[in-house]
Design an enzyme around this catalytic site. Structure first.
Site, PDB file in Angstrom:
ATOM      1  N   GLU A  51      57.608  27.472  28.243  1.00  0.00           N
ATOM      2  CA  GLU A  51      58.978  27.655  27.755  1.00  0.00           C
ATOM      3  C   GLU A  51      59.382  29.130  27.744  1.00  0.00           C
ATOM      4  OE1 GLU A  51      59.528  23.751  24.933  1.00  0.00           O
ATOM      5  OE2 GLU A  51      58.804  25.578  23.959  1.00  0.00           O
ATOM      6  N   ASP A  73      56.077  16.102  23.267  1.00  0.00           N
ATOM      7  CA  ASP A  73      56.526  17.101  22.305  1.00  0.00           C
ATOM      8  C   ASP A  73      56.926  16.458  20.985  1.00  0.00           C
ATOM      9  OD1 ASP A  73      57.362  19.401  21.075  1.00  0.00           O
ATOM     10  OD2 ASP A  73      59.188  19.637  22.233  1.00  0.00           O
ATOM     11  N   GLU A 100      61.531  17.562  13.429  1.00  0.00           N
ATOM     12  CA  GLU A 100      62.407  17.962  14.532  1.00  0.00           C
ATOM     13  C   GLU A 100      63.018  16.767  15.246  1.00  0.00           C
ATOM     14  OE1 GLU A 100      62.108  20.435  18.777  1.00  0.00           O
ATOM     15  OE2 GLU A 100      60.393  20.367  17.411  1.00  0.00           O
TER      16      GLU A 100
END
Length: 721
Positions: free
Chosen positions: A309, A383, A411
């Site tokens: 990332e 993820d 999240e």
């Protein structure tokens, strides 16, 4: 005035006029008064005569804890005796300090408990009966004291029985994704509790409360800063600030770790390269690490995210992850420090299923990492999705230390507006059979060393803590912090055991409250999976903020879009990871690959993770895939509604401030569950071309409306690096 507003006003008035109003700040350490007279008398007797064998900063922590417990439970202060043993009732000390009081069997038992273990129970010495809490070092005694106090809070203490325990995992760590400007990536409970601007001169009392909470559940390590790292944390000024926190946490048995930015030699060292094999780079890290230990002698080590990332790493210099990690590990080794290297690596420039990339990077490097390196692996390969199969690395690596990385902050699971108890998800992963290195190996057995035989073990959790008064935004977010600590201590504990313990410590002993809240908690994760990503769907949330549904997200990086993962078309839906697709299943043991490759044998909860199937594919219920998808979404909504109605049934038995807080958030959760169901089913229907099953509540709304929603102020969005 409607009911929620009326209740909120009542809560606000009580908070103003009642300084003891419950607001969640005390977490599970709210030592409420003991109502049973005989139990109160028993505790009073033990606290009237507390004897410490020796002096130690951790013993001071224990003294303070006993003072808070005595004040809260009995409205009294303990009596500490230091000279006359016969005046004591409660004995606290190490095995060596108390060896003259113990029989050989007990000494041997305590010795086997390791550095952090403890024994507590009755002792007799020279005709007098005592209650003792013993450890091999002071922090073990501290853990024993917290366990003893929890047994009193939960009404399970028996003065006549022995109890011993020790952690199964060596490093039990919170990973804070906190930035130096106090924003928190994926943080939904306010700003970072670390006030770097005021440190080192000002010490927020909250730091001590944080240390108490962690020690009470066995957490012994904390990484203070974001894995998307800022090299400034490694400068001398910030070392002085971190030293203050390390000094505060040390008596609680907590070591400080920091995230190291791989390009730090260039950004703060003035070098032209960060090549891990360059002599000047090696010298930079050695000097920087030596300086760190001059401030923090027991510094835990570095946590590194590299080549993922956009983060810098060894690949920029033609080096592999082992070469990058080993260079840093060598700098730490003289100080007995640990290098934790994240396995979360993937690149959109590689034309490969993201599920496969970490395994493809790290399996060939097995055995090439230093002994003080731990590879920190997320529970699943994508993820932190609402449900993922366990990461294939847990069964593929044999000669490298592996650690688990869970995400406590929600999240992808409703953030701070939804009650989702995460222990069942973690339990599901930990109990998964890997079939390697033995046919009975589990993920838990890999990370605690019992199956892998590794000596350096780790479980890390991405923190959900912030400056909100109740620490976690949602009161029930505290249960996830608590559950992580308990499962890091013992990954074989059940979700039910953990839920019961937390409820008793937080809400008391009332059986109706216990059973009702326990049911809410234990059904909450499956409910969320159902109304978000049933049957193995994944990564279909909104872009960037990850808040709410976004199965239509496309454009830009393919691996950051929803279409990349669900692959819905008129033929069907799902990601083919069998031999006819990406072959990701080949990274698992043959026993798993063989079963999961068959859509009729794979657990249906993972069906669309590994298979692209036609809409009319028949599931074990006899219904079509399309109908089952719709039924799961609808069931999730109905469970969310039931959670709210069950909570409302407790209104008269729970204090107004906490009742209103949770009740309002459950109302939001129901709305968001309906939003997920309506948006996803209306979108997927554009491909299936099939009617919704008659037995479900028909989705409402307009798809274009749902697609038009935006959330520019959603909390926890990743800063632009």
């Amino acid at each position: 005035m409607n009911k929620p507003i009326l209740l909120f006003c009542l809560f606000w008035a009580m908070t103003i006029f009642n300084s003891s109003a419950k607001d969640g700040y005390k977490l599970w350490l709210d030592y409420s008064p003991i109502k049973d007279a005989s139990k109160a008398s028993e505790l009073n007797n033990l606290l009237n005569g507390v004897y410490f064998f020796g002096e130690n900063p951790t013993y001071e922590v224990i003294r303070n804890e006993l003072k808070q417990a005595g004040d809260g439970m009995l409205n009294m202060q303990p009596t500490f005796v230091s000279e006359r043993l016969e005046a004591a009732n409660l004995l606290l000390g190490s095995r060596e300090q108390m060896s003259q009081l113990l029989g050989l069997d007990t000494q041997t038992e305590i010795l086997k408990l390791g550095e952090d273990g403890y024994w507590r129970g009755p002792l007799e010495f020279e005709g007098k009966h005592y209650y003792a809490i013993i450890g091999n070092r002071p922090v073990g005694i501290l853990y024993g004291v917290y366990d003893w106090l929890k047994s009193i809070q939960s009404n399970t203490f028996n003065k006549g029985t022995q109890h011993s325990d020790s952690p199964k995992i060596k490093i039990r760590m919170l990973n804070h994704w906190d930035n130096l400007d106090r924003t928190v990536e994926r943080g939904y409970a306010g700003f970072s509790i670390w006030d770097w601007h005021k440190l080192p001169g000002y010490i927020d009392p909250r730091y001590i409360e944080y240390a108490r909470a962690n020690a009470s559940i066995g957490i012994n390590a904390v990484s203070l800063t974001n894995v998307n790292a800022n090299a400034r944390i490694l400068t001398t000024d910030f070392m002085k600030k971190a030293k203050v926190l390390a000094d505060l946490f040390r008596p609680y048995g907590i070591k400080v770790y920091l995230t190291a930015r791989f390009s730090a030699p260039m950004e703060i060292g003035g070098l032209e390269t960060a090549d891990p094999l360059d002599p000047e780079v090696i010298a930079f890290w050695k000097k920087k690490t030596d300086e760190m230990y001059s401030f923090i002698p027991d510094f835990g080590g570095y946590l590194v995210k590299a080549n993922s990332e956009g983060q810098p790493g060894p690949h920029e210099y033609g080096r592999n992850h082992a070469e990058g990690a080993n260079m840093l590990a060598d700098a730490l080794a003289p100080h007995r420090g640990i290098l934790i290297w994240r396995a979360f690596v993937y690149s959109h420039e590689i034309d490969e299923d993201r599920h496969k990339q970490a395994n493809s990077e790290f399996e060939p490097l097995d055995g090439k990492f230093r002994e003080n390196v731990i590879i920190q692996v997320k529970n699943g390969a994508i993820d932190f999705q609402p449900r993922e199969p366990f990461h294939p690395l847990f069964g593929a690596v044999k000669e490298t230390n592996l650690g688990m990385e869970f995400q406590i902050t929600q999240e992808y699971l409703g953030q701070a507006t939804q009650l989702v108890f995460l222990a069942p998800m973690w339990e599901e992963v930990l109990r998964s059979r890997t079939f390697r290195p033995t046919p009975n190996s589990t993920v838990a057995g890999i990370i605690d060393g019992s199956d892998s035989k590794q000596n350096l073990t780790l479980m890390a959790g991405v923190s959900n803590i912030g400056t909100d008064r109740n620490w976690t935004g949602h009161l029930f977010g505290q249960a996830n912090w608590f559950a992580f600590g308990r499962q890091a201590w013992n990954p074989y504990l059940s979700s039910k055991e953990i839920a019961e313990e937390w409820i008793k410590l937080t809400f008391g002993q009332n059986q109706e409250i216990l059973s009702t809240i326990e049911e809410i908690m234990l059904e909450s994760h499956e409910a969320a999976v159902n109304y978000m990503t049933p049957l193995g769907l994944h990564h279909i949330m909104g872009r960037s903020h990850h808040y709410g549904p976004g199965p239509w997200v496309e454009g830009g990086r393919a691996d950051w879009t929803s279409l990349y993962y669900h692959k819905a078309d008129e033929e069907g839906i799902g990601f083919d990871r069998t031999s006819t697709g990406s072959s990701a299943l080949s990274q698992y043991a043959s026993q798993i690959a063989a079963r999961w490759s068959d859509p009729n044998q794979i657990p249906e909860k993972l069906l669309l993770w590994f298979h692209h199937l036609p809409w009319d594919f028949k599931l074990r219920s006899g219904r079509s895939l399309w109908d089952e998808i719709a039924l799961h979404y609808d069931k999730g909504v109905k469970t969310a509604r039931k959670m709210k109605s069950d909570w409302e049934s407790l209104e008269s038995q729970i204090d107004p401030e906490r009742f209103v807080h949770v009740d309002q958030l459950l109302a939001i959760q129901v709305q968001e569950a309906e939003w997920w169901r309506n948006a996803c089913l209306l979108y997927f229907q554009t491909f299936s071309k099939r009617p919704f099953p008659q037995e479900i509540e028909q989705p409402e709304g307009d798809l274009d409306y749902y697609k038009s929603l935006s959330f520019p102020t959603a909390p926890g969005i990743r800063p632009q690096w």
